[in-house]
Design an enzyme around this catalytic site. Sequence first.
Site, short mmCIF file in Angstrom:
data_model
loop_
_atom_site.label_atom_id
_atom_site.label_comp_id
_atom_site.label_asym_id
_atom_site.label_seq_id
_atom_site.Cartn_x
_atom_site.Cartn_y
_atom_site.Cartn_z
N ARG A 100 4.29 4.23 -1.23
CA ARG A 100 4.72 5.56 -1.66
C ARG A 100 3.58 6.23 -2.40
O ARG A 100 2.51 6.41 -1.83
CB ARG A 100 6.00 5.47 -2.51
CG ARG A 100 6.82 6.73 -2.48
CD ARG A 100 8.15 6.60 -3.16
NE ARG A 100 8.10 6.01 -4.47
CZ ARG A 100 9.10 6.05 -5.34
NH1 ARG A 100 10.25 6.61 -5.01
NH2 ARG A 100 8.97 5.50 -6.52
N GLY A 160 14.91 1.93 -0.92
CA GLY A 160 14.31 1.14 0.15
C GLY A 160 14.57 -0.34 -0.04
O GLY A 160 14.57 -0.85 -1.16
N THR A 218 11.15 -3.34 -5.39
CA THR A 218 10.45 -2.38 -4.54
C THR A 218 9.10 -2.96 -4.16
O THR A 218 8.40 -3.52 -5.01
CB THR A 218 10.25 -1.02 -5.25
OG1 THR A 218 9.29 -0.25 -4.53
CG2 THR A 218 9.77 -1.19 -6.68
#
Length: 302
Positions: free
Chosen positions: A175, A15, A129
């Site tokens: 997540r 991502g 991230t």
Amino acid sequence: MFKNDGTIAVLTSGGDAPGMNAAIRAVVRTAYARGIEVLGVRRGYTGLINGDFIELGIQDVSSLTSQGGTYLYTARSPEFMSAEGQDRAASACKYRGVKAVIVIGGDGSFRGCIELSKRGLATIGIPATIDNDIACTNYTIGFDTAANTAIEAIDKLNDTMRSHERCSVVEVMGRNAGHLAVYVGIATGACSVIVPERPFDFDSDISERIRRGKLNGRNHFIVIVAEGTGITNEVAARIERETGIATRVTILGHVQRGGRPSARDRVTASRMGKHAVELLSNGKRNRLVGIINGTMHDFDIG
């Protein structure tokens, strides 16, 4: 090891996260200051398998610091999960004279580093991230910008919830980790924060807090839910059913990944990119860059 006779490849994987471009820029500028050639790999490990290399010079990266997303693009690569795909990626590197690969991404990306190192390539990982879920570093590139984006959106939702006397259940990304949810919840003064890492009791952690708030004159509420719980809609329905307050769900989604990176993400990414090249210049390989209490460190990537 890398003095005029070596080439570094840099790629972004997984991502996207605000600040990745600042890290790319730092890698290129630091490498060229040491006489090291840099190739960019477009579309992550998929590009590595396909030999999708581009030359990166100082001018190519001159205005990247303020840009969100990733200049090199990113992609998921199921093919790279196979031994055949990993062999092809390593062969493509060796064909172009690449002796080291710097990977900017998350934990899945770093597993790819391990496989490349088994095939003779030096690898360095840079944690980027918005989930901030890499265990050996206090901070990952992109977290601050994502948090600020979520906070700004929730502040606006607060105005609407106040005007209509409602409850807003807001799902934030992360997540399987709740770091972003907790950080945003504290910053926005949320009534409750629900994360995957910690069990919660609906009555005491949500319903009772809303009831006490109403008794004290509060007419609107914000509940933050981390996406990893998978229960956002259920929480909203139960709040409305058990408390009688009108409740709306807002899923912030991928807007949290975009936008111009914050000052913290730009500076942290630049420091990490510089440190990654310095590690290679000093003969280190298969390391993960991390930041502990504001100081740069490196750890065994395996």
